[in-house]
Design a protein around this motif. Structure first.
Motif: not given
Lengths: 312, 264
Positions: B192-212
């Motif tokens: 049930x993990x969303x793609x967003x949760x998955x990205x945040x867990x697996x590639x947190x730095x990439x997630x941060x850059x996208x999100x912010x």
């Protein structure tokens, strides 16, 4: 920090007001390369938030770049470190270069010259960090110059005199490689630091607002050697020399408010909290990110842009 | 008629063309869909080539003869209410984007990107801590390690993606990104993990850059190919194709067709 907080108002997660993610945090259009920057490029790094300036000082192979690469690696793998999230950088390539060096540093077959930050390389590295509660934004700038530069600075007045970073730094971390405290190397190390600190003091390059750390690196290498059978006196000798170095800093810089921090080479290589103990990079990084007295506008004059000066 | 200019980007082999192929199939052939394509288009050669390769289970990354197309336009009608949408996007090779690492300016790319009102960015899962030459995963390591020197081809792929996103952001006039994690079928979605949760867990730095750094962010899982093309899978993929379930987009435990991102 009022302005920082205002800047970040509304950045409270996905459910918040999307429009309020400030444009000031957006990627800068003027930068097409993400190498480390020189002091002349520093304005290109920032929007309008005063940076946290950390200067790493130490001679060849004392572990400055390895430490930077280790902190970077920590952020890359986990996204956050010590309560801070890495949300961007204008020097990704500069970090990648150091990460590469950190990787090959563990390879004894590499020639020494390939392992180091070289003298002509740009040396300012940037991490744009936001507190885990999304309430504080700090652009961190780390000055990671080649050890060769500081070796030269210990003998050449102009090197120290013209250096714009000393008076503006929020933190200066002086690196001492514990393996260089052994008899064979100690004389040269002490002499180099004596020369460098003498010039820093002579030209009054460090103000009282700047926090100073003395970072002892590679001490665990000595401990591992003793564990493997080398005489315990080796550690006693090193500790004696550490005290001597501490005394040298007190005498040369005429202050006593130093923060002494040991960084284990294991932590800088493996980067994991082994057996649940605290990663030795953490106290240092937390100290860098703790509150500082802001630089006064005149200190930042002619270097970082006017908007930043107003935050001083 | 609403108009939507999507800029489709990603590193080589990230799944851009496969998405376009599956999208074209969806709007023309799939029965149950959000948007359909009805109007006559004078030239659909590029799209048809992609679709035929997709229907024939050809790996679009390795199919010879498939060229770039700088400006594809499709007119679509929303099945639910009949509203019309004109969709424009380019189908550019990943190498063109990878070259952003080396070239300070790419006027042609900038011109296309500047018109976009949304960035569709594709990423395929990769090893996180491995520094390998892009596209040379099977290349042998140099015999003499001391010959190894740093080059910008040795970026960690997390950073490769970050740098490309930063450069694209400079070209775009919009602040909206739909970030696709390709080959979503290769990982378990049962937790049930969303793609967003998955990205945040697996590639947190990439997630941060996208999100912010983007104001409007959507992170979706996508399986445009439907699975890996091997002899054991083909019958199953054909069956999935027949019932229109081969390609899907995943968000928050729900599956959507390829036109779903157009509704965001």
């Amino acid at each position: 920090m009022e302005d920082n907080e205002a800047l970040l108002t509304g950045m409270m997660g996905k459910g918040g007001n999307e429009q309020s993610k400030s444009a000031d945090l957006s990627m800068k259009s003027s930068i097409l390369s993400y190498e480390a920057k020189s002091e002349n490029d520093i304005n290109a790094i920032f929007s309008d938030v005063a940076p946290r300036l950390v200067m790493l000082v130490g001679f060849n192979d004392f572990g400055k770049s390895t430490l930077v690469a280790s902190i970077y690696h920590q952020f890359l793998r986990k996204g956050e470190f010590c309560g801070w999230k890495l949300i961007d950088s204008e020097t990704w390539t500069g970090f990648e270069r150091r990460a590469f060096l950190r990787r090959v540093n563990d390879d004894s077959s590499m020639e020494e010259s390939t392992k180091r930050t070289i003298l002509r390389e740009s040396y300012l590295l940037n991490m744009n960090l936001i507190g885990n509660d999304d309430s504080t934004y700090i652009p961190l700038v780390i000055s990671d110059r080649a050890g060769e530069y500081y070796k030269k600075s210990s003998s050449v007045d102009d090197n120290v005199l013209s250096d714009v970073f000393y008076p503006r730094a929020d933190h200066i971390a002086f690196f001492v490689d514990e393996t260089k405290l052994e008899v064979k190397y100690f004389g040269a190390l002490k002499n180099q630091y004596k020369g460098l600190l003498g010039k820093i003091q002579k030209f009054n390059k460090i103000t009282s607002r700047t926090k100073i750390e003395i970072v002892f690196t590679k001490g665990d290498i000595i401990d591992a050697a003793i564990k493997a059978g080398e005489p315990k006196e080796r550690r006693e000798h090193i500790d004696e020399k550490k005290d001597e170095i501490k005394q040298l800093f007190k005498e040369m810089l005429l202050r006593e408010d130093f923060n002494y921090i040991d960084v284990n080479s294991k932590d800088t290589i493996d980067n994991e909290n082994i057996d649940g103990r605290i990663n030795s990079l953490e106290p240092l990084f937390k100290y860098w990110m703790s509150d500082t007295d802001p630089a006064t506008p005149d200190l930042l004059d002619n270097w970082v842009n006017k908007k930043i000066k107003q935050h001083g | 008629m609403d108009k939507k200019n999507c800029f489709i980007a990603g590193l080589p082999s990230s799944g851009k063309s496969t998405y376009i192929a599956a999208l074209w199939w969806t709007v023309t052939d799939r029965e149950d869909k959000i948007y359909k394509h009805e109007k006559n288009m004078p030239n659909t050669e590029h799209l048809d080539n992609l679709k035929n390769a997709w229907l024939g289970f050809e790996d679009l990354m390795r199919t010879p003869g498939l060229k770039e197309a700088e400006n594809i336009s499709i007119e679509l009608t929303k099945v639910e209410d009949g509203s019309e949408l004109s969709l424009s996007f380019p189908d550019l090779k990943g190498e063109k984007f990878y070259n952003l690492h080396y070239e300070a300016e790419q006027p042609a790319l900038e011109k296309i990107a500047s018109k976009a009102d949304c960035l569709f960015y594709f990423m395929r899962e990769f090893e996180k801590d491995v520094y390998k030459e892009e596209g040379e995963d099977e290349k042998q390591e140099p015999e003499n390690e001391s010959e190894e020197t740093f080059s910008d081809k040795k970026y960690n792929k997390v950073v490769s993606n970050i740098i490309m996103l930063k450069k694209l952001k400079q070209m775009l006039s919009c602040d909206k990104i739909i970030f696709f994690i390709s080959a979503w079928d290769t990982r378990s979605v049962s937790n049930g993990k969303s793609a967003e949760e998955w990205l945040k867990k697996e590639y947190p730095a990439l997630y941060n850059v996208i999100y912010y750094n983007f104001k409007e962010v959507y992170i979706l899982g996508i399986s445009a190919q439907g699975g890996s093309y091997n002899a054991e899978n083909l019958a199953e993929l054909q069956k999935a194709s027949d019932i229109g379930m081969r390609a899907y987009i995943y968000e928050k435990e729900k599956l959507y067709d390829m036109t779903y991102p157009l509704t965001l």
